[in-house]
Design a protein around this motif. Structure first.
Motif, short mmCIF file in Angstrom:
data_model
loop_
_atom_site.label_atom_id
_atom_site.label_comp_id
_atom_site.label_asym_id
_atom_site.label_seq_id
_atom_site.Cartn_x
_atom_site.Cartn_y
_atom_site.Cartn_z
N THR A 105 -4.98 -7.05 -9.17
CA THR A 105 -3.56 -6.87 -8.71
C THR A 105 -3.22 -8.07 -7.80
OG1 THR A 105 -3.51 -4.55 -8.97
CG2 THR A 105 -1.87 -5.40 -7.65
N ILE A 106 -2.26 -8.83 -7.83
CA ILE A 106 -1.65 -9.87 -7.07
C ILE A 106 -0.43 -9.55 -6.47
CG2 ILE A 106 -1.11 -12.32 -7.05
CD1 ILE A 106 -3.12 -12.93 -9.43
N THR A 107 -0.37 -9.38 -5.14
CA THR A 107 0.96 -9.33 -4.62
C THR A 107 1.46 -10.36 -3.91
OG1 THR A 107 0.23 -6.93 -4.30
CG2 THR A 107 2.23 -7.98 -3.17
N GLU A 112 9.99 -12.08 6.54
CA GLU A 112 10.66 -12.84 7.62
C GLU A 112 10.26 -14.28 7.62
OE1 GLU A 112 9.02 -11.17 11.02
OE2 GLU A 112 10.19 -9.03 10.57
N GLY A 113 10.39 -15.01 6.14
CA GLY A 113 10.19 -16.37 5.82
C GLY A 113 8.96 -16.74 5.67
N ASN A 114 8.06 -15.76 5.82
CA ASN A 114 6.37 -16.20 5.64
C ASN A 114 5.89 -15.41 4.18
OD1 ASN A 114 6.00 -17.31 8.15
ND2 ASN A 114 5.94 -15.39 9.04
N THR A 115 5.23 -16.14 3.60
CA THR A 115 4.98 -15.65 2.37
C THR A 115 3.31 -15.56 2.19
OG1 THR A 115 6.58 -16.51 1.16
CG2 THR A 115 5.22 -16.02 -0.23
N THR A 116 2.72 -14.64 1.81
CA THR A 116 1.44 -14.08 1.58
C THR A 116 1.12 -13.83 0.24
OG1 THR A 116 1.80 -11.93 2.15
CG2 THR A 116 1.16 -13.49 3.87
N PHE A 117 -0.14 -13.93 -0.36
CA PHE A 117 -0.95 -13.80 -1.43
C PHE A 117 -1.96 -12.83 -1.30
CE2 PHE A 117 -3.90 -14.61 -4.83
CZ PHE A 117 -3.20 -14.92 -5.92
N LEU A 118 -1.96 -11.75 -1.69
CA LEU A 118 -2.85 -10.87 -1.50
C LEU A 118 -3.67 -10.46 -2.98
CD1 LEU A 118 -4.48 -8.72 0.41
CD2 LEU A 118 -2.85 -7.18 -0.56
N LEU A 119 -5.06 -10.58 -3.23
CA LEU A 119 -5.64 -10.30 -4.12
C LEU A 119 -6.29 -9.20 -4.05
CD1 LEU A 119 -7.14 -12.64 -7.04
CD2 LEU A 119 -8.62 -11.42 -5.83
N GLU A 120 -6.28 -8.10 -4.88
CA GLU A 120 -7.31 -6.95 -5.07
C GLU A 120 -7.92 -6.75 -6.47
OE1 GLU A 120 -5.19 -3.66 -2.56
OE2 GLU A 120 -3.48 -4.77 -3.23
N GLU A 123 -12.67 -3.41 -9.52
CA GLU A 123 -13.80 -3.19 -9.41
C GLU A 123 -14.50 -3.30 -8.21
OE1 GLU A 123 -12.38 -3.55 -13.50
OE2 GLU A 123 -12.05 -4.74 -11.71
N MET A 124 -14.02 -3.95 -7.16
CA MET A 124 -14.56 -4.23 -6.14
C MET A 124 -13.60 -3.56 -4.92
SD MET A 124 -15.82 -8.03 -6.51
CE MET A 124 -16.52 -8.53 -7.74
N PRO A 125 -13.27 -2.39 -4.73
CA PRO A 125 -12.34 -1.91 -3.84
C PRO A 125 -12.51 -2.21 -2.35
CG PRO A 125 -13.72 -0.06 -4.58
CD PRO A 125 -13.91 -1.32 -5.43
N ASP A 126 -13.92 -2.54 -2.12
CA ASP A 126 -14.14 -2.84 -0.65
C ASP A 126 -13.82 -4.35 -0.29
OD1 ASP A 126 -16.12 -3.58 -2.40
OD2 ASP A 126 -17.71 -3.62 -0.95
N ARG A 127 -13.36 -4.72 -1.08
CA ARG A 127 -12.94 -6.30 -0.78
C ARG A 127 -11.52 -6.66 -1.12
NH1 ARG A 127 -17.39 -10.32 -2.67
NH2 ARG A 127 -17.83 -8.74 -4.34
N LYS A 128 -10.84 -7.46 -0.40
CA LYS A 128 -9.35 -8.02 -0.64
C LYS A 128 -9.52 -9.51 -0.22
CE LYS A 128 -7.12 -3.69 0.00
NZ LYS A 128 -6.24 -2.91 0.54
N ILE A 129 -8.62 -10.38 -0.75
CA ILE A 129 -8.53 -11.69 -0.29
C ILE A 129 -6.94 -12.04 0.11
CG2 ILE A 129 -8.65 -14.10 -0.96
CD1 ILE A 129 -11.05 -13.16 -2.78
N ARG A 130 -6.63 -12.35 1.17
CA ARG A 130 -5.06 -12.79 1.40
C ARG A 130 -5.21 -14.45 1.81
NH1 ARG A 130 -3.40 -8.87 5.76
NH2 ARG A 130 -4.68 -10.29 7.17
#
Length: 142
Positions: A105-107, A112-120, A123-130
């Protein structure tokens, strides 16, 4: 008449928001943050990474460039009232890693003018990448 004007404004807003959502993009980030499953920061890497979002796939090339990941998009939901500044896109995709399918899932979110990309990765619920997005580039259609 008032109803017509309100309907016209609403339609314009939906059309503008959808037009934003229909774009194929290259996102460029300045740093990558690695989070635990609760969203707590574990480590930060200063690097320029590239993320390409097309109609049917997402390609992620981390700053080191030693590995490119390609995922097939299964679904997308999108709403950007202010293009690239306020809004959200959620992409569900499947990436293959060593013969194993990873449900991602990519969000992509603007606040407020700042954009982030979060990858979840399911199969690896203990890790996320932002990653913090520093620039956007729309693909030009030939």
């Amino acid at each position: 008449m008032k109803k017509f004007m309100l309907l016209s404004l609403f339609t314009f807003g939906v059309t503008f928001s959808y037009a934003q959502c229909d774009k194929e993009l290259t996102l460029i980030s300045s740093k990558t943050e690695y989070l635990d499953g609760s969203g707590n920061l574990q480590r930060t890497v200063d690097e320029e990474s590239n993320i390409e979002i097309k109609k049917s796939e997402v390609t992620i090339t981390p700053g080191s460039g030693d590995r490119t990941m390609v995922g097939k998009i299964e679904s997308t939901t999108c709403n950007w009232p202010a293009a690239y500044k306020e809004g959200k896109t959620v992409i569900k995709a499947i990436f293959e890693d060593g013969g194993q399918n990873l449900h991602v899932t990519i969000t992509l979110e603007g606040k407020e003018g700042n954009t982030t990309f979060l990858l979840e990765i399911a199969e690896m619920p203990d890790r996320k990448i932002r990653v913090l997005i520093t620039s956007f580039k729309e693909f030009q259609k030939n």
